[in-house]
Design an enzyme around this catalytic site. Sequence first.
Site, PDB file in Angstrom:
ATOM      1  N   LYS A 207      11.722 -37.785  -8.129  1.00 16.71           N
ATOM      2  CA  LYS A 207      13.006 -38.200  -8.700  1.00 16.71           C
ATOM      3  C   LYS A 207      12.948 -38.174 -10.223  1.00 16.71           C
ATOM      4  CE  LYS A 207      14.952 -41.928 -10.016  1.00 16.71           C
ATOM      5  NZ  LYS A 207      15.726 -41.395 -11.177  1.00 16.71           N
ATOM      6  N   GLU A 281       2.040 -45.407 -14.814  1.00 14.99           N
ATOM      7  CA  GLU A 281       1.796 -45.041 -16.215  1.00 14.99           C
ATOM      8  C   GLU A 281       2.956 -45.630 -17.005  1.00 14.99           C
ATOM      9  OE1 GLU A 281       2.025 -43.840 -19.525  1.00 14.99           O
ATOM     10  OE2 GLU A 281       2.386 -41.779 -18.879  1.00 14.99           O
ATOM     11  N   GLU A 412       7.422 -52.504 -27.318  1.00 11.33           N
ATOM     12  CA  GLU A 412       7.579 -51.053 -27.377  1.00 11.33           C
ATOM     13  C   GLU A 412       9.004 -50.736 -27.821  1.00 11.33           C
ATOM     14  OE1 GLU A 412       7.627 -48.734 -23.616  1.00 11.33           O
ATOM     15  OE2 GLU A 412       6.172 -47.442 -24.605  1.00 11.33           O
TER      16      GLU A 412
END
Length: 501
Positions: A207, A281, A412
């Site tokens: 996906k 990840e 982040e």
Amino acid sequence: MPKADRGTALAHQAEPGTPAERAEASWQYAPAPESRDVVSIKPEYGLFIAGEFRPAANGRTFGTINPATEEPLAQVAEAGQQDVDAAVAAAREAYEQVWRPMPGSERAKYLYRIARQLQERAREFAVLESLDNGKPIRETRDVDIPLTAAHFFYYAGWADKLEYAGFGPDPRPLGVAGQVIPWNFPLLMAAWKLAPALAAGNTCVLKPAETTPLTALLLAEVCQQAGLPPGVVNIITGAGDTGAALVSHPGVNKIAFTGSTEVGKEIARAVAGTGKKLTLELGGKAANIVFDDAPIEQAVEGIVNGIFFNQGHVCCAGSRLLVQESVADTVIERLHRRLTTLRLGDPLDKNTDIGAINSSQQLAKIGELARAGEAEGAHRWSPPCQLPDKGFWFPPTVFTGVSQSHRIAREEIFGPVLSVLTFRTPDEAVTKANNTPYGLSAGIWTDKGSRILWLTRQLRAGVVWANTYNRFDPASPFGGYQESGYGREGGRHGLAAYLDA
Ligand code: NAI
Ligand code: MG
């Protein structure tokens, strides 16, 4: 924003004006746009299931746009539960009937064919990726697409050598892999997921991210062209709900995810106790560490590449610059000078260094964190640069006077924003570098080999670059510690994630 000056931002066109202005303009780069005629984008795309394209069972679609212009590119099918069921069933059948029984040497031939097709159609892929994602053509042409092909070539080489990969004499595939990928390297992440899985004998349901589905769908065409048996690769488009349906599908044996830490945690919870294998990840907040003995000009290039490559939409981006106090002023001064020469604008222009932010949501997130940086007392700087009127843009930004507790030093940002901190001793550099919940990557700039070796042992990061940054190679494993996830992609290690070993 001040008016664009020489060498920056969209100021390519020689315009009428005073002689001085014309002289100035003559130093600017002429536009060098890559032609988009090489791709033909269809108005609508279906789901790629069992080797064919088909609409979603419930007929639903969603749009994907060019983030540099906000121009709609295509409508794409939105896969619901029925479609996920169909894709997983097709993958299961292909696994049992065709792919698992096939000798590795035969599987390799398909992977080589896909790799060669990617090379042959590289320009088409590069332009399409720039259009759908907003990243500069220079990067898609020189990085994304060549690395994608290299990944397929590399894993094709393993397909008939699995028994020599160090996982015992008879390593077995896991079955059907459900793979969910992000928008920052759309095609490359598809390759990172598909190539090792297929080489190891698994079949896949992939996906892509909802803002960047088009190159994965072109890759589906390449699978057809390569004669890949139907059902070995299935590509289903949709947003988080589609991803969640795939992750929790009982017919899937393995989940591989790249994306935000938040969704990664959700997936870990969904998969817990099901017996599915999982690799994650996730995000990062890497330290790029510059010592006073570093070759400064080279380090400045590495800092720029570390955080401004792909607009900073990079999980391993060097978003925290740790610079030794004695050279901090010099480094910052040269960094400012270098950033003034970066060109931001049309991603299809071959001179463009900084392209568009991928979505309005991501732009809002970057803006919010940059405002937090100012509010918390850091000093914000951007080169003079004119942002295009349409599309999603953020200028390259450097924060100095950042302390470890600031949000811009901890969270982040996933955008072209660098936070600069200083240190005095190597020990202090290590402490600051490791002061993060993440642990994906780090960079070291120093003349001393012994210091590099010492630091790589101290840093809790999956990848450590020395005197370079953001270098990728299919033979080299990539992955993180802590909230950056677990499991490795790339290299021999990347096979382990898809083998029952
Ligand atoms: P995201 O993690 O929501 O999306 C990544 C992929 O996961 C997409 O394909 C999405 O459709 C899918 N997804 C979303 N929710 C899901 C669920 N519950 N179950 C299964 N799949 C699901 O990332 P998003 O929202 O695009 O970006 C948000 C932030 O995440 C960024 O600002 C950045 O900080 C970080 N991020 C990190 C990436 C990395 O490579 N480490 C990549 C993308 C985003
Ligand atoms: Mg798009």
